[in-house]
Design a protein around this motif. Structure first.
Motif, mmCIF file in Angstrom:
data_model
loop_
_atom_site.group_PDB
_atom_site.id
_atom_site.type_symbol
_atom_site.label_atom_id
_atom_site.label_comp_id
_atom_site.label_asym_id
_atom_site.label_seq_id
_atom_site.Cartn_x
_atom_site.Cartn_y
_atom_site.Cartn_z
ATOM 1 N N ILE A 30 0.843 -1.208 0.000
ATOM 2 C CA ILE A 30 0.000 0.000 0.000
ATOM 3 C C ILE A 30 0.871 1.249 0.000
ATOM 4 C CG2 ILE A 30 -1.619 1.380 1.390
ATOM 5 C CD1 ILE A 30 -3.019 -0.890 -0.034
ATOM 6 N N VAL A 31 1.860 1.285 0.862
ATOM 7 C CA VAL A 31 2.735 2.459 0.935
ATOM 8 C C VAL A 31 3.469 2.662 -0.384
ATOM 9 C CG1 VAL A 31 4.815 3.407 2.042
ATOM 10 C CG2 VAL A 31 2.983 2.431 3.437
ATOM 11 N N LEU A 32 4.040 1.593 -0.905
ATOM 12 C CA LEU A 32 4.798 1.721 -2.153
ATOM 13 C C LEU A 32 3.897 2.039 -3.345
ATOM 14 C CD1 LEU A 32 7.316 -1.229 -1.686
ATOM 15 C CD2 LEU A 32 7.838 1.221 -1.640
ATOM 16 N N GLY A 33 2.735 1.419 -3.420
ATOM 17 C CA GLY A 33 1.864 1.601 -4.575
ATOM 18 C C GLY A 33 0.982 2.828 -4.511
ATOM 19 N N ILE A 35 0.824 5.315 -1.948
ATOM 20 C CA ILE A 35 1.404 6.558 -1.433
ATOM 21 C C ILE A 35 2.613 7.010 -2.264
ATOM 22 C CG2 ILE A 35 2.532 7.620 0.573
ATOM 23 C CD1 ILE A 35 0.694 5.826 2.308
ATOM 24 N N GLN A 36 3.488 6.055 -2.627
ATOM 25 C CA GLN A 36 4.696 6.440 -3.349
ATOM 26 C C GLN A 36 4.582 6.294 -4.863
ATOM 27 O OE1 GLN A 36 7.998 4.449 -1.451
ATOM 28 N NE2 GLN A 36 7.945 5.856 0.267
ATOM 29 N N GLY A 37 3.542 5.641 -5.346
ATOM 30 C CA GLY A 37 3.266 5.612 -6.775
ATOM 31 C C GLY A 37 4.002 4.582 -7.614
ATOM 32 N N PHE A 38 4.605 3.584 -6.991
ATOM 33 C CA PHE A 38 5.259 2.533 -7.764
ATOM 34 C C PHE A 38 4.213 1.606 -8.379
ATOM 35 C CE2 PHE A 38 8.624 3.652 -4.721
ATOM 36 C CZ PHE A 38 9.715 3.769 -5.573
ATOM 37 N N ASN A 39 4.532 0.992 -9.525
ATOM 38 C CA ASN A 39 3.612 0.016 -10.117
ATOM 39 C C ASN A 39 3.920 -1.369 -9.564
ATOM 40 O OD1 ASN A 39 5.615 -1.331 -11.766
ATOM 41 N ND2 ASN A 39 5.469 0.346 -13.238
ATOM 42 N N SER A 40 3.090 -2.349 -9.907
ATOM 43 C CA SER A 40 3.228 -3.682 -9.307
ATOM 44 C C SER A 40 4.550 -4.367 -9.661
ATOM 45 C CB SER A 40 2.042 -4.570 -9.674
ATOM 46 O OG SER A 40 1.969 -4.763 -11.067
ATOM 47 N N VAL A 41 5.061 -4.128 -10.849
ATOM 48 C CA VAL A 41 6.350 -4.721 -11.231
ATOM 49 C C VAL A 41 7.466 -4.121 -10.371
ATOM 50 C CG1 VAL A 41 8.041 -4.970 -13.094
ATOM 51 C CG2 VAL A 41 5.599 -5.266 -13.573
ATOM 52 N N LEU A 46 11.241 -4.464 -5.683
ATOM 53 C CA LEU A 46 11.712 -3.928 -4.405
ATOM 54 C C LEU A 46 11.541 -4.919 -3.265
ATOM 55 C CD1 LEU A 46 10.287 -0.308 -4.695
ATOM 56 C CD2 LEU A 46 12.703 -0.927 -4.580
ATOM 57 N N LEU A 47 10.428 -5.672 -3.297
ATOM 58 C CA LEU A 47 10.129 -6.590 -2.198
ATOM 59 C C LEU A 47 10.568 -8.024 -2.459
ATOM 60 C CD1 LEU A 47 6.532 -5.344 -1.238
ATOM 61 C CD2 LEU A 47 8.731 -4.711 -0.204
ATOM 62 N N GLY A 48 11.024 -8.294 -3.676
ATOM 63 C CA GLY A 48 11.463 -9.639 -4.006
ATOM 64 C C GLY A 48 10.322 -10.632 -4.165
ATOM 65 N N ILE A 49 9.181 -10.136 -4.671
ATOM 66 C CA ILE A 49 8.024 -10.992 -4.914
ATOM 67 C C ILE A 49 7.516 -10.736 -6.332
ATOM 68 C CG2 ILE A 49 7.349 -11.121 -2.482
ATOM 69 C CD1 ILE A 49 5.223 -8.994 -3.019
ATOM 70 N N SER A 50 6.644 -11.608 -6.816
ATOM 71 C CA SER A 50 6.114 -11.439 -8.169
ATOM 72 C C SER A 50 5.099 -10.303 -8.222
ATOM 73 C CB SER A 50 5.445 -12.734 -8.643
ATOM 74 O OG SER A 50 4.271 -12.975 -7.894
ATOM 75 N N SER A 51 4.884 -9.761 -9.409
ATOM 76 C CA SER A 51 3.893 -8.695 -9.552
ATOM 77 C C SER A 51 2.482 -9.222 -9.269
ATOM 78 C CB SER A 51 3.966 -8.055 -10.934
ATOM 79 O OG SER A 51 3.702 -9.000 -11.938
ATOM 80 N N SER A 52 2.233 -10.502 -9.527
ATOM 81 C CA SER A 52 0.918 -11.064 -9.196
ATOM 82 C C SER A 52 0.736 -11.154 -7.679
ATOM 83 C CB SER A 52 0.692 -12.423 -9.865
ATOM 84 O OG SER A 52 1.632 -13.359 -9.412
ATOM 85 N N ARG A 55 -0.184 -7.657 -6.586
ATOM 86 C CA ARG A 55 -1.600 -7.358 -6.856
ATOM 87 C C ARG A 55 -2.519 -8.078 -5.877
ATOM 88 N NH1 ARG A 55 0.603 -7.848 -11.944
ATOM 89 N NH2 ARG A 55 -0.262 -9.937 -12.238
ATOM 90 N N SER A 56 -2.183 -9.290 -5.526
ATOM 91 C CA SER A 56 -2.980 -10.044 -4.559
ATOM 92 C C SER A 56 -2.940 -9.371 -3.187
ATOM 93 C CB SER A 56 -2.458 -11.476 -4.457
ATOM 94 O OG SER A 56 -3.158 -12.189 -3.472
ATOM 95 N N ARG A 57 -1.751 -9.017 -2.746
ATOM 96 C CA ARG A 57 -1.615 -8.333 -1.446
ATOM 97 C C ARG A 57 -2.326 -6.992 -1.454
ATOM 98 N NH1 ARG A 57 4.711 -9.349 0.390
ATOM 99 N NH2 ARG A 57 4.603 -11.620 0.267
ATOM 100 N N MET A 58 -2.224 -6.286 -2.575
ATOM 101 C CA MET A 58 -2.880 -4.982 -2.685
ATOM 102 C C MET A 58 -4.396 -5.139 -2.568
ATOM 103 S SD MET A 58 -2.255 -1.648 -3.264
ATOM 104 C CE MET A 58 -0.721 -1.509 -4.157
ATOM 105 N N GLY A 59 -4.942 -6.111 -3.269
ATOM 106 C CA GLY A 59 -6.384 -6.337 -3.209
ATOM 107 C C GLY A 59 -6.851 -6.705 -1.818
ATOM 108 N N THR A 60 -6.109 -7.580 -1.168
ATOM 109 C CA THR A 60 -6.450 -7.978 0.195
ATOM 110 C C THR A 60 -6.352 -6.792 1.145
ATOM 111 O OG1 THR A 60 -5.642 -10.213 -0.243
ATOM 112 C CG2 THR A 60 -5.853 -9.574 2.061
ATOM 113 N N ALA A 61 -5.304 -6.007 1.000
ATOM 114 C CA ALA A 61 -5.108 -4.840 1.870
ATOM 115 C C ALA A 61 -6.201 -3.802 1.661
ATOM 116 C CB ALA A 61 -3.738 -4.218 1.608
ATOM 117 N N LEU A 62 -6.551 -3.541 0.425
ATOM 118 C CA LEU A 62 -7.599 -2.547 0.153
ATOM 119 C C LEU A 62 -8.948 -3.004 0.697
ATOM 120 C CD1 LEU A 62 -6.583 -1.417 -3.435
ATOM 121 C CD2 LEU A 62 -6.372 -0.100 -1.304
#
Length: 75
Positions: A30-33, A35-41, A46-52, A55-62
């Protein structure tokens, strides 16, 4: 019209409170996407995880944030 200093403080406190309700992995995307405007890739790199996974974490968090906002009547 620029928001007042007090409104900015209120918004910051609400944001901090909401983010504190998320697990670290969800808070990070959430912070990276949002607030800071980074895309999923970029977030994935940055986090060492896949873009999918991002997106999954983002959806769950939102979804969690929506629930918290509704329960606390922030809107």
């Amino acid at each position: 019209i620029e928001p007042s200093f007090e409104a900015s403080i209120d918004d910051s406190l609400i944001t901090a409170d909401l983010l504190s309700k998320l697990p670290e992995a969800q808070r990070a995307v959430i912070v990276l996407g949002v607030i800071q405007g980074f895309n999923s890739v970029e977030i994935g790199e940055l986090l060492g995880i896949s873009s999918s996974a991002v997106r999954s974490r983002m959806g769950t968090a939102l979804a969690k944030l929506r629930t918290v906002v509704e329960e606390r009547s922030y809107l």
